[in-house]
Structures are given as structure tokens and as C-alpha cells.
Design a protein around this motif. Structure first.
Motif, PDB file in Angstrom:
ATOM      1  N   GLY A 175      40.215  27.121  36.557  1.00 21.42           N
ATOM      2  CA  GLY A 175      39.046  26.876  37.465  1.00 21.42           C
ATOM      3  C   GLY A 175      39.436  26.896  39.099  1.00 21.42           C
ATOM      4  O   GLY A 175      38.760  27.808  39.870  1.00 21.42           O
ATOM      5  N   LEU A 176      40.645  26.425  39.499  1.00 16.78           N
ATOM      6  CA  LEU A 176      41.059  26.428  40.827  1.00 16.78           C
ATOM      7  C   LEU A 176      41.640  27.809  41.058  1.00 16.78           C
ATOM      8  O   LEU A 176      41.421  28.533  42.113  1.00 16.78           O
ATOM      9  N   LEU A 177      42.626  28.360  40.073  1.00 16.59           N
ATOM     10  CA  LEU A 177      42.868  29.729  40.508  1.00 16.59           C
ATOM     11  C   LEU A 177      41.828  30.950  40.368  1.00 16.59           C
ATOM     12  O   LEU A 177      42.032  31.705  41.312  1.00 16.59           O
ATOM     13  N   ARG A 178      40.974  30.670  39.499  1.00 25.65           N
ATOM     14  CA  ARG A 178      39.782  31.587  39.370  1.00 25.65           C
ATOM     15  C   ARG A 178      39.050  31.443  40.854  1.00 25.65           C
ATOM     16  O   ARG A 178      38.500  32.496  41.284  1.00 25.65           O
ATOM     17  N   ALA A 179      38.769  30.386  41.220  1.00 29.91           N
ATOM     18  CA  ALA A 179      37.698  30.271  42.391  1.00 29.91           C
ATOM     19  C   ALA A 179      38.748  30.879  43.707  1.00 29.91           C
ATOM     20  O   ALA A 179      38.002  31.658  44.604  1.00 29.91           O
ATOM     21  N   ALA A 180      40.001  30.783  43.820  1.00 29.86           N
ATOM     22  CA  ALA A 180      40.729  31.415  44.913  1.00 29.86           C
ATOM     23  C   ALA A 180      40.721  32.938  44.849  1.00 29.86           C
ATOM     24  O   ALA A 180      40.631  33.522  45.826  1.00 29.86           O
TER      25      ALA A 180
END
Length: 407
Positions: A175-180
């Protein structure tokens, strides 16, 4: 104005795109899904390996590489999205339960674990990084028979070790990598795209052919990185990157039970050493559970493996979970205390790739080693074999450096 394509938006491809974009380069990120990190990097136990599992590799090359990747994991994630231990839901430390069918005897495991501790100390001293922002030493302690019997059904196990090895919740990391990636103005995401070919163009560039929404497209690039997992070898073969090793694609179930837990409810356990399984306690993010003999539902030695996902109905997925859960109940009676409904279960899974032509039930299988991984290049075409989840940030950085000519 170099044009760069990264094929595959799993953890490794997304990390490479974030590094390149952070250095001011525009990147086209291709994936068949409709957003990044929805397959193997999402359906995973998230174990950040410290080499302990790879006792069959007596050269210690796998253990050393895994520890390098593990010590860089938090630093690199922090570089791209910020590393917040509270948000990531790091698991409880793993108990290594030595199964009666272990492929390495207890003395051999003790010796391997001591070697991993020495390697960890050396590599930590060299880089200064802590493990997941927590530990500066690898702790491994053999438990008493009484302690073991309070956790697992003793008739299935020889002994048990308490370790400081952990997992991160891969869905939170995703989720963190996707959002970035979705927010970065220099990353152009090409979703729903199935890459069919990469070919050389006159003048030294590369052409990426892909299918999207029923239409065929071709885009020119200066550099292409192949971070696909399911069909990487098929594209590599088109670019003349032959394979010096036999390989094996596998589809493994990665079941999640989405009920919140406390640290003391159910321990994180891995059965060693052989085709067994593991349990991971992610606290409020629930439980991971897999049992290898039930959850490994397909293997292939083809360049392009089957699309196992399409063959799996919801009913079959739940049946695989049910059988896996039943096997674990025999070995860890503490699971009986876990109250959940079928609706709480996500019986996901994903493709695993590794060098070797026999599965982990073969003591001589190359799958017991994971050191022959990395980025392989043919000019401006690069193919990355990540190996394990632990190595995804490390290999993402290495892929970016290879494109930039830094390695």
C-alpha cells in the motif's frame, strides 16, 4: 530525456521506478493488473529472511545475501516512502519448529544458526544498519521441551528455536509503495497491459510490444528492465538472454485470516526443514497461514507458465485453505482459539520463480539455495531475478543502478 520502461509493477519493479523517478527520470511502469503490487508481492508472508531457513546451503552464500537484503530493507523503504514500524505491523518473532521430517538434523541446524549469527554480526558491523529498525544482533535460542510443548503438538517436532527474525505485513508495504508510485509525477503507469515482446530497434533502442484493452501497441525505449515474475523468461529469451539453469515456476497459496490478534494469541512459526509451512502473526492485521503440501497447486518448467489464477474458483480456494488449516491444527493446537468466519478468510496466492528442476521435497533441490539471483543485462535490456521477498528493495535499487550505469 532517456525513455525507460519497467515491465512488472511488483515490489521490485515499483521500487526501481521510485528510485529512478526520485533521480529526475521519467519511467513507464507496465503491469497486467490495474495498479501496482497486486500479485506475488502482495500475497506473501513478508518474511524478511536472515538466512536461517537456508541450512541446506552449506556455502552460506544464500544466508549472506539474505542478511544483506534484510539489513537494507528498512533503509530503502524509508528512502522511498518512509519507514514507520507502527504502520508496517511487523510480526512477532519467528519460532523455528524442527519437524520430525527435517532434511537437516538438529546438530546441523544448530551449526548453521551459529554461522548466521556470525554473518549477521559481521555485516551489521560493516554497514551499521539495524534489522527492520529494531535489532543489532541475531538472537537464536533453543527452547526446552516444556516450552516447546506449550506451543506445538510435540509428536510432530524434534525441538524448537526462538529467533529474532520477523516478517512485515506485505500488504501494508504494498500500500505504501503503491501510493508513492501512483502519486509520483515522473512515473507513468500503463495498467491492464500484457507485454508480449521486447525487440531491438535500428539505432540501438528497444521496442516494447503489449496488448491493452483488445488493442496492440508498440512503444520505443532507450532502457528496459524486465521485473516480471510470471513471464520473465519468455521475454528474456526474445532478447537472447538464455538460461544457464533449469527453472521452476510454482503457484503457492498464501492464506490470510483477517481478524485482529494480540502478540500473545498465536506465535509466528515456521516448520523446518522441508516442504512444511508457516504461520505469521501480524497483530491487528491478522494471520498468515500456509501448508506447503496442500497449498502448492501447480508447477511448471515452461518459459511461459500456465495462468493458474484463472483455474481457481472461490470454492477451490477456500478448500485449499481449509485443508491447510486442518494440517496446522494438528501441529499447533493454539489455532483452535482463533475465532473467524469464512468471510474473514482471503485464500490468495501467487507465482514463485526459482532456479532448480525439483521441488523442495527433494533434499538436493536447487530451491534450497537462493544466492544465484540479481540483475542480468544484454546491453540496454536488463532482467532481474529477485529471489525472495526480502530482496525486493535491494534488487529494486540494483535495477535502477544498472539502468543508470552505476553497477
Amino acid at each position: 530525456m532517456m525513455r525507460i520502461a519497467i515491465l512488472g509493477a511488483g515490489n521490485t519493479g515499483t521500487c526501481a521506478a521510485l528510485e529512478l523517478a526520485g533521480r529526475g527520470l521519467d519511467v513507464d511502469l507496465y503491469d497486467q493488473c490495474d495498479e501496482p503490487i497486486r500479485r506475488a508481492s502482495f500475497h506473501n508472508e513478508g518474511k524478511v529472511h536472515l538466512g536461517i531457513l537456508y541450512a541446506k546451503d552449506r556455502t552460506l552464500r544464500t544466508a549472506e545475501l539474505m542478511i544483506r537484503g534484510a539489513l537494507s530493507f528498512a533503509t530503502l523503504i524509508d528512502r522511498w516512502v518512509g519507514f514507520d514500524r507502527a504502520r508496517l505491523e511487523i510480526s512477532t518473532p519467528f519460532l523455528y519448529a524442527v519437524h520430525v521430517g527435517t532434511m537437516v538434523d538438529v546438530d546441523g541446524l544448530r551449526a548453521h544458526y551459529a554461522s548466521c549469527q556470525r554473518l549477521f554480526e559481521e555485516l551489521h558491523r560493516a554497514c551499521g544498519a539495524s534489522y527492520l529498525g529494531l535489532d543489532r544482533a541475531l538472537e537464536i535460542e533453543e527452547l526446552s521441551r516444556t516450552e516447546m510443548e506449550s506451543t506445538v503438538a510435540a509428536e510432530h517436532f524434534v525441538t524448537m528455536f526462538r529467533t529474532s527474525e520477523r516478517a512485515v505485513d506485505p500488504r501494508t508495504v504494498a500500500g505504501l509503495l503503491r501510493a508513492a508510485a501512483l502519486a509520483h509525477p515522473r512515473i507513468h503507469c500503463v495498467w491492464g497491459a500484457r507485454v508480449t515482446e521486447v525487440a531491438r530497434r535500428d539505432g540501438g533502442g528497444l521496442a516494447v510490444s503489449f496488448e491493452k484493452d483488445g488493442h496492440d501497441y508498440i512503444e520505443p525505449y532507450d532502457q528496459v528492465a524486465n521485473a516480471l515474475w510470471h513471464g520473465r523468461l519468455h521475454i528474456d529469451a526474445q532478447m537472447g538472454l538464455g538460461q544457464d539453469h533449469p527453472w521452476l515456476y510454482r503457484y503457492k497459496f498464501a492464506n490470510r485470516i483477517m481478524v485482529p490478534l494480540s502478540n500473545g494469541d498465536i506465535p509466528s512459526i515456521i516448520c523446518v526443514l522441508g516442504p512444511f509451512g508457516d504461520i505469521v502473526n501480524y497483530g491487528r492485521n491478522g494471520l498468515f497461514l500456509s501448508w506447503y503440501p496442500e497449498g502448492m497447486i501447480g508447477t511448471s518448467r515452461a518459459l511461459q507458465p500456465p495462468d493458474w489464477e484463472r483455474e481457481l474458483t472461490p470454492e477451490r480456494r477456500y478448500e485449499v485453505f481449509r485443508r491447510s488449516h486442518a494440517e496446522w491444527l494438528k501441529r499447533c493446537p493454539l489455532l483452535k482459539s482463533l475465532d473467524f468466519r469464512p468471510a474473514d478468510v482471503d485464500p490468495g496466492g501467487g507465482v514463485i520463480f526459482a532456479w532448480g528442476d525439483t521441488d523442495v521435497d527433494d533434499p538436493r533441490s536447487k530451491l534450497h539455495e537462493r544466492h544465484e539471483i540479481g540483475v542480468y543485462s544484454a546491453g540496454n535490456y536488463h532482467s532481474v531475478n529477485t529471489g525472495k521477498y526480502t530482496m525486493t528493495p535491494y534488487m529494486g535499487m540494483k535495477t535502477a543502478e544498472r539502468i543508470l550505469g552505476l553497477s
